[in-house]
Motif scaffolding. Structure first.
Motif, short mmCIF file in Angstrom:
data_model
loop_
_atom_site.label_atom_id
_atom_site.label_comp_id
_atom_site.label_asym_id
_atom_site.label_seq_id
_atom_site.Cartn_x
_atom_site.Cartn_y
_atom_site.Cartn_z
N LYS A 46 25.68 -61.21 0.30
CA LYS A 46 26.05 -62.36 1.12
C LYS A 46 26.77 -63.43 0.29
N LEU A 47 26.64 -63.39 -1.07
CA LEU A 47 27.29 -64.36 -1.95
C LEU A 47 28.53 -63.73 -2.59
N SER A 48 29.37 -64.60 -3.13
CA SER A 48 30.60 -64.09 -3.75
C SER A 48 30.33 -63.39 -5.06
N GLY A 49 29.32 -63.88 -5.85
CA GLY A 49 28.99 -63.26 -7.12
C GLY A 49 29.90 -63.66 -8.26
N LEU A 50 30.89 -64.54 -8.00
CA LEU A 50 31.85 -64.91 -9.05
C LEU A 50 31.20 -65.66 -10.20
N PRO A 51 30.32 -66.66 -9.97
CA PRO A 51 29.68 -67.36 -11.11
C PRO A 51 28.86 -66.41 -11.98
N GLU A 52 28.09 -65.57 -11.36
CA GLU A 52 27.28 -64.62 -12.13
C GLU A 52 28.19 -63.67 -12.91
N TYR A 53 29.28 -63.29 -12.30
CA TYR A 53 30.21 -62.38 -12.96
C TYR A 53 30.78 -63.00 -14.23
N ARG A 54 31.19 -64.27 -14.15
CA ARG A 54 31.73 -64.96 -15.33
C ARG A 54 30.66 -65.20 -16.38
N LEU A 55 29.43 -65.51 -15.95
CA LEU A 55 28.33 -65.72 -16.88
C LEU A 55 28.06 -64.45 -17.69
N CYS A 56 28.13 -63.31 -17.03
CA CYS A 56 27.92 -62.04 -17.73
C CYS A 56 28.97 -61.84 -18.81
N HIS A 57 30.22 -62.22 -18.49
CA HIS A 57 31.28 -62.08 -19.49
C HIS A 57 31.01 -62.96 -20.72
N ARG A 58 30.60 -64.22 -20.47
CA ARG A 58 30.33 -65.12 -21.60
C ARG A 58 29.19 -64.59 -22.47
N HIS A 59 28.12 -64.15 -21.84
CA HIS A 59 26.97 -63.64 -22.60
C HIS A 59 27.34 -62.37 -23.36
N ALA A 60 28.22 -61.59 -22.81
CA ALA A 60 28.66 -60.39 -23.52
C ALA A 60 29.44 -60.76 -24.77
N ALA A 103 26.71 -49.66 -22.00
CA ALA A 103 27.60 -48.93 -21.10
C ALA A 103 26.82 -48.27 -19.96
N MET A 104 25.60 -47.83 -20.26
CA MET A 104 24.79 -47.21 -19.21
C MET A 104 24.26 -48.25 -18.23
N ILE A 105 23.86 -49.41 -18.75
CA ILE A 105 23.29 -50.44 -17.87
C ILE A 105 24.37 -51.16 -17.09
N ALA A 106 25.47 -51.51 -17.76
CA ALA A 106 26.53 -52.30 -17.12
C ALA A 106 27.78 -51.47 -16.90
N MET A 166 34.61 -55.07 -18.09
CA MET A 166 35.00 -56.18 -18.95
C MET A 166 33.86 -56.59 -19.87
N ILE A 167 32.61 -56.55 -19.38
CA ILE A 167 31.46 -56.85 -20.22
C ILE A 167 31.40 -55.87 -21.38
N CYS A 168 31.60 -54.57 -21.06
CA CYS A 168 31.55 -53.56 -22.12
C CYS A 168 32.65 -53.79 -23.14
#
Length: 783
Positions: free
Chosen positions: A98-112, A149-152, A157-159
């Motif tokens: 129901k949400l766009s998921g864009l903030p979480e998506y960018r947060l994952c990139h930063r943490h990676a 790679a298996m989890i994400a 892009m995270i990988c």
């Protein structure tokens, strides 16, 4: 542009830049980001413990090359980073469509990226590295890459943000340690791993999209089912895990003749069985449904009997088990329909397929099934069964003379008589045409089967009245006893048919039992037919001629032509054996034509006052071209028509509806003489003599022998035939005179001509010519 990109996301080929998040800022990716984030849902604890474990292993490895303080500080930073990352993601709604998921998506990139920097530092903290130490750290880092790679795998892009920096740092460290080849291997491995992550991401998104499509289709199907229940003549039904009806629809309630509220919670079998629920006497089909539901098996198109309002009905039910998301059994959901009318139609069609429409008796298919059951019972009970094959005699004459409608009515009356004779364990049916059969179970002996066959012949032979016609038919019966005469339906039927053929071959209206020798006779008949087909080409036939003399003075006035067959394999074959076979196998026409042409040709070598008589079968007279064959034979031989006499029997008129009589009239108009053979031994009718202008009536030898012995009946018959012939302007020829007493008797009774061994046996054409060189030979032989 937004619409185009969205369509690409939903298609199989998703752009890599879209998966990597490198598209325009205003790119419409729909729920792609949440689909990518979904695999991370619930994996926070796993990532935390994995990070801590790998960090501890890396720190212990670093202690061997760097001071403990530096290694401990690095481990502390890794610990704090892992805890901070865990808490940052724990409060986020990852993978919520129901949400766009864009903030979480960018947060994952930063943490990676932060994690990559942390792990890359392990290669720089040790100064000038040794090869062993670099390989140890690289192995730990590689393990981290593979786990990530298996989890994400859905977020390439995270990988890449993690794998690229770490791999580059490791490659530099390997070069500094003097292993440039291993550095290249590290870079290639990183490249392959990044590429694989992109491919895995595409596959994941396509799979999740397919799941969503399937979910939408399921919702559509549910909607259609609800519409079906509301508009269709069929109905839906549903049970709980205890097989009790739930959510009873008004249509189902109406079909069962009860209210929906009253049916809620009622066991399905109770609702279907009605009054039988109390007694427990359920139909087999309801037991089948109960067993399938007990085993939680699907079933389809099962026909069950139900009673609604005291009236029997037939329902067709289908259902499948219902399971929740965890696989727990919830009950059954299915569809039902009333198929009472369709079943009635199907039963009528099945009856038509198994019963004869004309007589109402079982047909060949049904009889074969009954015979199979009788054989099985005989084998199981060590008893006997029997098959009687019945063929009507003289039925074709009725069909041909009075027409098929009368023949059909006659068959119906015959069937009624047969059916009235059937007792328990007997099944009578019609095989087709004028053939019937009776299957008997538990036959004590062959004598009992023969006794029933004799009674059937007696019953069938009684006169019939059809459309003001009094009709007579007989029956020939052959029977075989199972399993001794045949252990299978095919074998027993074939053997009973062989017995029937034996009965017909003996003249009909008889009973014949199967014996093993019939096979040899059938084989002999097959071989004889095979040889007969080539007999003309091989020149195996020969004409013999028997003298016919004037009774008053013994003067020779002609000959009767008789065919003889001498085969290399079979030897001399009697005409009584091969002529019926030639008629059955449709060979009589070419053989009869040869006889006619040969007799006409050889008669031209005789004195001009002598005639030749040729026998013609009923089969030949059914051929419209026979008249032209006779004309051709006369023309080629030069024989005058008045010197040719055609001999026919009364069966000619019985087997034809008028065509034979017209053909004979054509021959008479050509000047050919016509003789009626065996008068008085068959189905004599004075109508034949009135309709056809015969020149001669032949008296059978049986009357000649009887008259010579003083039989009053035979004498009376000969006198009547002579008087009848004289009054109609015909002559009479007595056959088979062998003694002087017989000749004198025939002269005294007024016969015109005499034929028999007394005056001469059948002789070949060469012997006939010698008679003309000795004109007194016949008188001398007679004396």
């Amino acid at each position: 542009m937004k619409s185009l990109l969205t369509d690409q996301i939903f298609a199989d080929d998703i752009p890599a830049r879209t998966l990597l998040g490198l598209g325009p800022r205003d790119e419409d990716v729909g729920d792609l980001r949440q689909l990518q984030l979904a695999p991370l849902r619930g994996k926070g604890s796993l990532r935390l413990w994995m990070g801590l474990g790998m960090a501890l292993v890396a720190a212990l490895t670093m202690v061997l090359r760097v001071p403990v303080a530096i290694a401990g500080a690095w481990f502390a930073v890794a610990l704090l980073f892992s805890l901070w990352s865990y808490r940052a993601f724990a409060s986020l709604a990852i993978g919520e469509l129901k949400l766009s998921g864009l903030p979480e998506y960018r947060l994952c990139h930063r943490h990676a990226f932060y994690s990559a920097m942390l792990w890359s530092s392990t290669f720089w903290l040790q100064g000038v590295p040794t090869l062993d130490h670099v390989l140890s750290i690289w192995t730990i880092a590689l393990l981290m890459m593979l786990t990530l790679a298996m989890i994400a795998h859905s977020m390439p892009m995270i990988c890449i943000l993690y794998i690229a920096p770490v791999s580059l740092s490791a490659a530099v460290a390997l070069v500094r340690a003097g292993a440039p080849q291993l550095a290249a291997v590290a870079l290639v491995a990183a490249l392959l791993l990044c590429t694989s992550c992109i491919r895995f991401a595409k596959t994941h998104v396509r799979f999740r999209r397919a799941e969503e499509t399937l979910h939408e289709k399921n919702e559509t199907v549910s909607l259609l089912l609800r519409e079906f229940e509301e508009t269709s003549a069929d109905w839906l039904w549903q049970t709980d895990n205890a097989r009790r009806l739930v959510h009873v629809s008004p249509r189902l309630a109406y079909a069962l003749g009860a209210s929906a509220e009253g049916l809620e919670g009622v066991p399905l079998l109770q609702a279907l069985s009605g009054d039988a629920w109390e007694t427990g006497q359920f139909p087999r089909s309801l037991h089948d449904i109960a067993e399938r539901m007990k085993r939680r098996e699907s079933f389809s198109n099962l026909i069950v009997p139900v009673t609604i309002g005291g009236k029997p009905r037939w329902w067709e039910l289908s259902a499948s088990p219902r399971l929740d998301e965890t696989g727990k059994f919830l009950g059954f959901r299915g569809v039902g329909s009333d198929v009472t009318e369709q079943r009635a139609s199907a039963e009528q069609i099945a009856k038509m397929a198994r019963f004869d429409n004309l007589t109402g008796l079982p047909n060949r298919l049904h009889l074969n099934e009954e015979l199979a059951r009788a054989l099985k019972h005989a084998n199981d009970a060590k008893s006997r069964c029997a098959l009687l094959m019945i063929d009507l005699d003289r039925f074709k004459a009725v069909n041909d003379t009075l027409g098929h409608p009368v023949g059909d009515k006659l068959l119906a009356q015959v069937a009624a008589r047969l059916k009235s004779m059937m007792d328990r364990g007997m099944t009578c049916g019609r095989l087709g045409g004028d053939e019937f059969a009776v299957v008997l179970q538990d036959v004590p002996s062959a004598l009992d089967a023969e006794d029933l066959a004799q009674r059937i012949i007696a019953a069938v032979s009684r006169p019939y009245v059809v459309d003001n016609h009094q009709l007579f038919v007989g029956a020939s019966i052959g029977f075989a006893i199972g399993p001794q005469d045949g252990a299978t339906v095919e074998t027993l039927t074939r053997n009973a048919d062989l017995a029937l053929y034996k009965s017909k071959d003996k003249g009909g209206n008889l009973v014949a039992a199967y014996v093993a020798s019939l096979h040899a006779q059938a084989e002999e008949r097959r071989v004889m037919e095979q040889e007969l087909r080539g007999a003309l080409d091989r020149g195996e036939f020969e004409m013999y001629y028997q003298p016919v003399v004037t009774a008053a003075d013994g003067t020779l006035n002609g000959f009767e032509g008789l065919i003889r067959w001498n085969n290399q394999k079979l030897g001399n074959v009697s005409p009584g054996r091969f002529i019926p076979l030639a008629e059955d196998s449709r060979l009589i026409s070419p053989i009869g034509e040869w006889v006619l042409r040969t007799a006409c040709h050889e008669a031209m070598r005789w004195p001009s006052n002598l005639k030749v008589a040729v026998n013609v079968s009923a089969e030949q007279l059914t051929d419209p071209a026979f008249a032209s064959v006779v004309v051709s034979a006369l023309a080629q031989s030069g024989l005058p028509p008045e010197r040719l006499e055609i001999e026919v029997t009364e069966s000619v008129f019985l087997r034809d509806g008028g065509g034979a009589a017209q053909l004979l009239d054509q021959l008479i108009s050509l000047g050919i003489r016509l003789s009626l053979d065996d008068f008085g031994t068959g189905y004599s009718s004075l109508g034949y003599l009135r309709k056809t202008q015969f020149s001669t009536i032949k008296v059978d030898r049986s009357f000649v022998v009887g008259a010579a012995k003083g039989s009053i009946e035979s004498i009376a018959i000969i006198r009547a035939v002579v008087a009848l012939a004289d009054s109609l302007g015909m002559s009479t020829t007595a056959e088979g005179a062998e003694t002087e007493v017989e000749v004198d008797t025939l002269r005294a009774l007024g016969c015109s001509n005499i034929q028999g061994y007394y005056y001469g046996r059948p002789m070949p054409a060469s012997d006939v010519l010698t008679l003309f060189r000795r004109p007194d030979s016949l008188d001398t032989e007679a004396a």
